[in-house]
Every structure is written in C-alpha cells, then in structure tokens.
Design a protein around this motif. Sequence first.
Motif, PDB file in Angstrom:
ATOM      1  N   TYR A  23       0.788  -1.224   0.000  1.00 53.80           N
ATOM      2  CA  TYR A  23       0.000   0.000   0.000  1.00 53.80           C
ATOM      3  C   TYR A  23       0.828   1.286   0.000  1.00 53.80           C
ATOM      4  O   TYR A  23       0.302   2.351  -0.339  1.00 53.80           O
ATOM      5  N   ILE A  67      -9.383  -2.804   2.199  1.00 56.10           N
ATOM      6  CA  ILE A  67      -7.985  -2.607   2.556  1.00 56.10           C
ATOM      7  C   ILE A  67      -7.674  -3.308   3.878  1.00 56.10           C
ATOM      8  O   ILE A  67      -8.480  -3.300   4.804  1.00 56.10           O
ATOM      9  N   LEU A  72      -1.606  -1.602   6.201  1.00 55.49           N
ATOM     10  CA  LEU A  72      -1.330  -0.234   5.762  1.00 55.49           C
ATOM     11  C   LEU A  72      -0.639   0.554   6.866  1.00 55.49           C
ATOM     12  O   LEU A  72       0.363   1.245   6.611  1.00 55.49           O
TER      13      LEU A  72
END
Length: 285
Positions: A23, A67, A72
Amino acid sequence: MTIKVAAPLSVVDHRRDIAGLKYVYPVVSRRAGGVSIGINLNPNNACNWRCVYCQVPDLVRGSGPTIDLALLASELDQMLNQIVTGDFMQTAVPVEARRLNDIAFSGNGEPTTSPQFLEAIELVAAAQQRFDLALKTVLITNGSQLDKAFVQEGLRRLAQIRGEVWFKLDRAPVDGFEFVNQIALKRAQVERRLAMSAQCCPTWIQTCMFATDGQLPSEAELVAYVDFLAEQMAAGVNLAGVLLYGLARPSLQTEANRLSAAPTDWMQALAERIRAIGLEVKLST
C-alpha cells in the motif's frame, strides 16, 4: 524491517511496488519538490476513470478493494521510520530531493472509491503524531465521489491535518464524453463537486496538458478551460491555484502512441493566462 527500493528514486519512476510494499510507496515528485510517500488504496489497479495519459499498468474499471488497515498502518510506520531515523534518504534519493514533503493518497486508481478512505486518513493522522511530524497530506482525486457524505467527511478531516486536495480538471467540462479522461461528464456535476471540495478542504486544480496526434489543445479549448476557472472563482469557489503539468512518464494506455509532450514555452504561456485571472500556478513540464 529494512525497506530496500528496487532502484534509486527518480521523477520518471513512480512504480507502486518499488519498495516491495502493498500500500505504501516512495516517489520523488516534480510537483512536491522532494520525497512524497504515496498511499495506494487501489492495489487492484481499478479506477472509475481511464485517463489516456495514465501510467498504471493493466488498468481496469472499478473501485478500490477492501484494505488491510493493519498492514497499511504497519507499512506506513516502516517507511516513516526508515526516512526519519534511517538512511533511506542517503541511499535511495538524489541529493537535490532529500526532503520529505508530504504523504499523498494517489496510487493506481481513484482513492475515494475505497470504502475505507476515511479510516485511511485517520491512520495517516495517527502516524504523523507518532513520529512528531507536521507533513502536508495530499488527496489526488478526480472528484467523482464528492457527493458522498463519508468522502466529504474525509476531506474535512484532511483539512485538520494540513491537508489539501488536488482536483483533476484536464479540460473544461462539457456534457457528454470526454476523450482525455474517457468518462461521460456533466458540467453541473463537476461544478458542484469542485465547490464541495473547496468548501471542505484547500483545493488545487490539477491539469495535465499534452498533444494528441501531434495537435495541441485548440484555442477554443484553452479559452473554455480558463473561462471555466474564472467562472468558478466568480461563483465564490475558493481555489488555492492550479498545478499545471505535462507528460513526464509514458502512458500505459492504448492511446500512448498518440500522445506527446507540449512544448515548454506553450505551457508557460498557458500558465500566464491562468495567472491573469488571479490564480497561482505551479508549472511542471
């Protein structure tokens, strides 16, 4: 974990996997004037537009996927740690660009199509606090999702962490099909969404100009573009300015061989026309 980039960073190489992360990716940005930490909420290469100059490989129509927020956050911490306390700048960045400028939601598609767009902004805010940073946070967007309440909330949160929006406007919007962005637009939609963006967060217009089949945008197209900006200002839309840029990296779309860079003097002349209506212009050729 030590992040190793696949090659030294440069303005002509914005590969999302250059650091081996899913990411998060570092770039040397012409417009930022230093290192920008990119956040890619569209690792599936999906976007609801298909701009003919886009450098995303295997681009498909669609939205951002779900996500892994924990991943992340971990990747962002790894990148910031290596930049702030490690030797990343010395080993991966040209001397003239060794400045951490911003964190940017960009990536391989429209970031605001991610269902976790708002949560991702909160992750950035938390990471900056952990590392005692006050970096600018940028959202690069086509503005298509600005009618959604959670996107508006995200922009207001962005404004609270020194954020700004770079709102894509490559040509004056007209009702019907737009070649540059390969999308059917309505002028009133663009006007409404641009006004909403500027109301929620400091907003720059981001414009890419280039020649198609050897022909630069016509005088009529330029007049329509500058007039559109002037009309928005007259209507009370508070624009920060225009980020005007040309082709720096080759398109990976089917139209690639039809596109070519606009001459520097042509770009400079257009920048002066925009400044003449009272807008700041940052030009990258």
